[in-house]
Design an enzyme around this catalytic site. Structure first.
Site, mmCIF file in Angstrom:
data_model
loop_
_atom_site.group_PDB
_atom_site.id
_atom_site.type_symbol
_atom_site.label_atom_id
_atom_site.label_comp_id
_atom_site.label_asym_id
_atom_site.label_seq_id
_atom_site.Cartn_x
_atom_site.Cartn_y
_atom_site.Cartn_z
ATOM 1 N N ASP A 176 -4.694 -8.191 8.603
ATOM 2 C CA ASP A 176 -3.556 -8.675 9.375
ATOM 3 C C ASP A 176 -2.906 -7.560 10.185
ATOM 4 O O ASP A 176 -2.176 -7.835 11.143
ATOM 5 C CB ASP A 176 -2.513 -9.306 8.447
ATOM 6 C CG ASP A 176 -2.090 -8.363 7.335
ATOM 7 O OD1 ASP A 176 -2.954 -7.982 6.521
ATOM 8 O OD2 ASP A 176 -0.907 -7.986 7.278
ATOM 9 N N GLU A 220 2.705 -6.685 5.431
ATOM 10 C CA GLU A 220 2.006 -7.868 5.890
ATOM 11 C C GLU A 220 2.537 -8.289 7.256
ATOM 12 O O GLU A 220 3.755 -8.308 7.477
ATOM 13 C CB GLU A 220 2.217 -9.039 4.910
ATOM 14 C CG GLU A 220 1.960 -8.711 3.452
ATOM 15 C CD GLU A 220 0.522 -8.339 3.159
ATOM 16 O OE1 GLU A 220 -0.365 -8.715 3.959
ATOM 17 O OE2 GLU A 220 0.280 -7.679 2.137
ATOM 18 N N ASN A 250 1.642 -0.321 5.743
ATOM 19 C CA ASN A 250 1.951 -0.885 4.435
ATOM 20 C C ASN A 250 2.719 -2.172 4.671
ATOM 21 O O ASN A 250 3.791 -2.155 5.281
ATOM 22 C CB ASN A 250 2.802 0.117 3.636
ATOM 23 C CG ASN A 250 3.443 -0.501 2.409
ATOM 24 O OD1 ASN A 250 2.914 -1.441 1.833
ATOM 25 N ND2 ASN A 250 4.592 0.029 2.019
ATOM 26 N N CYS A 262 0.853 -1.180 0.000
ATOM 27 C CA CYS A 262 0.000 0.000 0.000
ATOM 28 C C CYS A 262 0.888 1.230 0.000
ATOM 29 O O CYS A 262 2.114 1.144 -0.022
ATOM 30 C CB CYS A 262 -0.917 -0.006 1.223
ATOM 31 S SG CYS A 262 -1.973 -1.471 1.337
#
Length: 732
Positions: free
Chosen positions: A101, A79, A77, A2
Site C-alpha cells: 500500500d 498504512e 511505517n 514497522c
C-alpha cells in the site's frame, strides 16, 4: 506497523562504511516493531534500516521501496488506506512493482512534489530520499499516529521510529529535558488551554510534526516544512441540520472503520464497556475477536461487564484478560515497560494496554492488528460532562473560559494575579488576553486544539508503543480528519445538542447499538468507583523492595536537583495507607522522569532480548450474572490480615446509628454517607469497627469481642482498601 531507522550525511559527502554498524545498532534496538523482516540500504549520503511487520502483501511488500530508476527511495511505517484509489489516478503507464500500500507514495511524490500527501488517507511516518534533489523527506499523518524522531546537527541527521534508537549515535545527546518535562501540562495535569507543538522529552531530540512534510537539503543542511493539513478552525461554518450532521458523522465513521480493516491478516479489537469501541465493533464488516481488561477497577466500575454484554449482543467472541488485585508490576518489569514507552506519561493505562497486547501476541499470534476506540472523546465532546463539573452546557463553557484565562495568566502573570484575588475579577478578560499576546482564538476552539496536542503526546504515543512492543499494529478509526472536520463545522447553536456528551456519536449509532450502551455515561478505563484498586497496585509497585523504584529514580542524572525525595516518600506512604490520598499518576510520572534520565545515560539492551513477566490469562465468561461471584473471587484477591497489625479508623470516619433501626449503622466519611452496616446481617462488624482505636492489635480486639478473625478478614481488608481503616502511625 514497522520500524524505521537511518542516518544521512550533510554537506555533500557520502556516509562512511562505519555507518553500517550504527544502522545495525539502531535497527536492532527497534526490532520489536518488525518481527518479520529486516533490511538495510546505504548509498551516497543516506543509510536506511527497516524492520517489517507484514500486514499487506506479506510476500512482496518488503522495503525499502524505490522507483525503477532508483532516483527515489522510501521506507514507511503505517498504512495507506486509499492506496488503490490513489494508484488508479496515477499517470498512464505507471507500473507498481509490489502489492504494498505504500509504494503509491513514490509515484505521488514524483507527480505532485511536496503536495503528494494531500489526498492520502491513512496513518504513516515515512522517510523518502530524493536522490536527484539531494533531499531527505520526512512526513507523518495528520494526527501523528505513527512516530518519527530525529536529531540533526551540522554534519548529520539520525532518525528513527523510537527515541532509544537515536541514542546509539554518539552525537545525539542522552539527556532528559527536566525543565520542559516538569512544566508540561500533560505531566502537571494543569487545566490550561494550549497548542504548543508536542516534543520528545529529551534534549536534542525532535519529533517530526504531524500533518506536515519536513525536508532537509543534504548539501546545505537547510530545513523547511510544508504543511499539507492544518487542524480546522472551529468556526461552525455549515448550514446543515442536526440530522444532516449526525448522518454525515455516522457515515464518515463507518467509512473510517472500513478503511482500518484493510489487511491480509486477521484483525482483532480491544473492547471496553463504553460506546467508542462498541461503535467500532458494530460498524466493522468483519467479526473480530475482542479483548477486555478485567481488573479490580474495571470490575467495580462495570466496564468489563459491559464489554461482555456488548460483545454478546454483537455475536462476538470476548476474552476477559485477568489482572487481579494482588498482581503488581515488578521493578524490572516496570523499567522495561517505561523504556518501551520512553515517556514520563507511562502509567496504569499504558501498562494495562501493554498487557492486553502481550496476551494477544501470546495466545492469538495470528492477529497482527487491533482496532481501537481511542481518540473519540477528544474530538466529539467526550469531556464536556467532566469539564462541566456536574452542570450543563453553560457550566462546561464557563469552565472552558476559565481554562483559557489560565492560559493568559501564565503568559502575563502580572495582570493574571488579578484573577487570584477573592471574588469576581475586576479586570476584563479581553484585557488579559490582549496583554498575553496569544493568538486570538476562542476558547472552545482552543479546547480542541489542546486535545489535538494531547492525542499526539499521549494517546497516539502510548497506543503505538504498547502495540509495537508486541509486534502488533494499533488502528484508530476515530482519528480520521473527516470526523474532526465535521465536528468543527457544527454551528454554535447546535453545539449543545450535538457536542454535549458525544450526542453526535450516540445519535449516529441509534439502531446499531442497544440503548443501554448508547446512553451509558462515560467512565474512563480504570477510573470511577474502582480506581482505588489501580492506585493501590501502583503504590505497591513503587514501594516494593524498600522503595527501590523511587531510589533508582532519585539516583537518575538531575533527579535530586528537581525532585524532593522526602516528599515523594511521604506521598507514597500516604497512598499505601489510603489510595484516596492523592493521584498515584503524579508520583509515577515523577519517578518515571528520574528512571528515564538514568536509562538514557546507561542504555538498556534491546527489548526483544529482555525477559518478560508471565503473560496474563483470560477468564471464560458465558453468563456474567451467573458467574459474578466466581469472577469477583478471581479478580479481588487480598492479603490476609496480620493479627499483630494496629489499625485505626480513618480521620473523618464516623459511625452513626440509624434513628429508625438500632441494628443499622451509617458510615459517614467527611460528612457523606458512604456505607451502611446492618448488624442483623453482619453481627459484630459495627462493634469491631468502633473498636479500632489505633492502639490495640487486631487479634487482641477480635478476642476481646469474642469474634472470629477469619470471618471478618474480608471486611477488614475491604475497609483498608476503601480507606475507612488505616494502619496506625509507627506500625507499618
Amino acid at each position: 506497523m514497522c520500524g524505521l531507522a537511518g542516518t544521512a550525511a550533510v554537506g555533500g559527502r557520502p556516509l562512511s562504511a562505519a555507518a553500517d554498524g550504527l544502522l545495525r545498532s539502531m535497527t536492532g534496538t527497534i526490532a520489536h516493531r518488525g518481527p518479520d523482516e529486516t533490511e538495510f540500504f546505504r548509498s551516497g549520503p543516506v543509510g536506511l534500516g527497516f524492520v517489517r511487520l507484514s500486514l499487506v502483501d506479506p510476500e512482496g511488500g518488503g522495503q525499502p521501496l524505490s522507483t525503477d530508476d532508483g532516483s527515489l527511495v522510501l521506507i514507511a511505517n503505517g498504512e495507506i488506506y486509499n492506496h488503490r484509489e490513489l494508484a488508479a489516478g496515477l499517470p498512464a503507464g505507471t507500473r507498481l512493482r509490489t502489492g504494498s500500500d505504500c509504494e503509491v507514495l513514490l509515484h505521488l511524490y514524483r507527480r505532485d512534489g511536496l503536495n503528494f500527501l494531500d489526498r492520502v488517507r491513512g496513518m504513516f511516518a515515512l522517510v523518502l530520499w530524493d536522490r536527484t534533489r539531494d533531499r531527505l523527506v520526512f512526513a507523518r499523518d495528520r494526527f501523528g499516529i505513527k512516530p518519527l524522531f530525529f536529531h540533526a546537527d551540522a554534519e548529520r541527521i539520525v532518525f528513527a521510529s523510537e527515541i532509544k534508537a537515536l541514542f546509539h549515535d554518539p552525537a545525539c545527546p542522552r539527556e532528559l529535558d527536566w525543565q520542559r518535562a516538569l512544566a508540561d501540562p500533560a505531566v502537571t495535569g494543569d487545566l490550561v488551554l494550549g497548542d504548543s507543538p508536542p516534543h520528545a522529552w529529551f534534549k536534542g531530540v525532535e519529533l517530526a510534526p504531524a500533518g506536515a512534510v519536513t525536508t532537509f537539503d543534504l548539501t546545505s543542511g537547510e530545513r523547511s516544512t510544508h504543511r499539507y493539513w492544518s487542524f480546522p478552525d472551529f468556526d461552525g461554518d455549515t448550514d446543515g441540520s442536526e440530522a444532516d450532521l449526525v448522518r454525515s458523522y455516522a457515515d464518515a465513521l463507518a467509512a473510517s472503520v472500513r478503511d482500518c480493516q484493510m489487511a491480509d491478516v486477521e484483525i482483532g479489537l480491544f473492547l471496553s464497556g463504553g460506546i467508542d469501541s462498541a461503535a467500532v465493533a458494530a460498524l466493522a464488516d468483519i467479526e473480530p475477536r475482542t479483548f477486555t481488561m478485567l481488573n479490580g477497577s474495571t470490575l467495580e466500575n462495570r466496564d468489563a461487564e459491559w464489554a461482555h454484554h456488548t460483545a454478546a449482543h454483537l455475536g462476538l467472541v470476548n476474552h476477559q484478560v485477568l489482572h487481579d488485585t494482588m498482581a503488581v508490576p515488578g521493578v524490572d518489569e516496570w523499567k522495561r515497560h517505561l523504556w518501551q514507552m520512553e515517556t514520563p506519561l507511562a502509567g496504569p493505562e499504558s501498562f494495562y494496554k501493554y498487557e492486553l497486547y502481550r496476551h494477544v501476541a501470546a495466545h492469538a499470534p495470528e492477529i497482527k492488528a487491533m482496532l481501537l476506540g481511542g481518540g473519540a472523546d477528544e474530538f466529539n465532546g467526550g469531556y464536556t460532562t467532566t469539564l462541566a463539573g456536574g452542570g450543563d452546557w453553560s457550566d462546561f463553557m464557563a469552565n472552558v473560559d476559565r481554562m483559557g484565562t489560565r492560559r493568559h495568566q501564565q503568559r502575563h502573570p502580572g495582570l493574571g494575579a488579578w484573577w487570584e484575588q477573592p471574588g469576581p475579577p475586576l479586570l476584563r478578560a479581553e484585557a488579559l488576553r490582549a496583554a498575553s499576546g496569544a493568538e486570538r482564538r476562542d476558547d472552545y476552539e482552543m479546547l480542541f486544539r489542546t486535545k489535538y496536542r494531547d492525542v499526539q503526546l499521549y494517546n497516539c504515543w502510548h497506543e503505538d508503543r504498547t502495540a509495537a512492543g508486541n509486534g502488533i499494529e494499533a488502528r484508530v478509526p476515530f482519528l480520521d480528519h473527516r470526523l474532526v472536520e465535521i465536528v468543527a463545522a457544527i454551528p454554535h447553536a447546535l453545539r449543545p445538542a450535538l457536542v454535549w456528551d458525544k450526542q453526535i456519536l450516540r445519535r449516529g449509532l441509534a439502531g446499531v447499538l442497544p440503548r443501554e450502551v448508547l446512553t451509558r455515561p462515560k467512565i474512563p478505563f480504570y477510573y470511577g468507583s474502582g480506581v482505588r484498586h489501580t492506585y493501590r497496585t501502583f503504590a505497591r509497585m513503587l514501594a516494593q523492595q524498600g522503595d527501590r523504584l523511587l531510589d533508582e529514580a532519585l539516583a537518575g542524572p538531575g533527579a535530586r536537583e528537581y525532585l524532593d525525595a522526602d516528599h515523594m516518600r511521604a506521598a507514597l506512604r500516604a497512598l499505601e495507607e489510603d489510595p484516596r490520598a492523592g493521584h498515584v499518576e503524579f508520583l509515577v510520572r515523577a519517578a518515571n522522569l528520574g528512571l528515564l534520565a538514568g536509562m538514557a545515560r546507561e542504555l538498556p539492551g534491546p527489548l526483544v532480548t529482555a525477559p518478560g513477566a508471565p503473560v496474563l490469562r483470560s477468564v471464560p465468561v458465558v453468563d456474567w450474572s451467573r458467574q459474578a461471584p466466581e469472577i469477583e473471587a478471581l479478580v479481588v484477591r487480598r492479603e490476609p490480615v496480620d493479627a499483630a497489625a494496629v489499625l485505626a479508623r480513618a480521620d473523618g470516619l464516623l459511625l452513626l446509628r440509624a434513628p429508625e433501626d438500632d441494628t443499622v449503622w451509617y458510615l459517614t466519611l467527611d460528612g457523606a454517607i458512604e456505607y451502611v452496616v446492618d448488624d442483623a446481617a453482619e453481627a459484630g462488624w459495627s462493634s469491631l469497627l468502633r473498636a479500632f482505636d489505633g492502639e490495640r492489635p487486631v487479634g487482641e480486639l477480635v478476642a476481646a469481642l469474642d469474634l472470629d478473625l477469619k470471618r471478618f478478614e474480608p471486611l477488614v481488608t475491604e475497609a483498608l482498601e476503601a480507606g475507612l481503616l488505616v494502619t496506625a502511625a509507627g506500625t507499618r
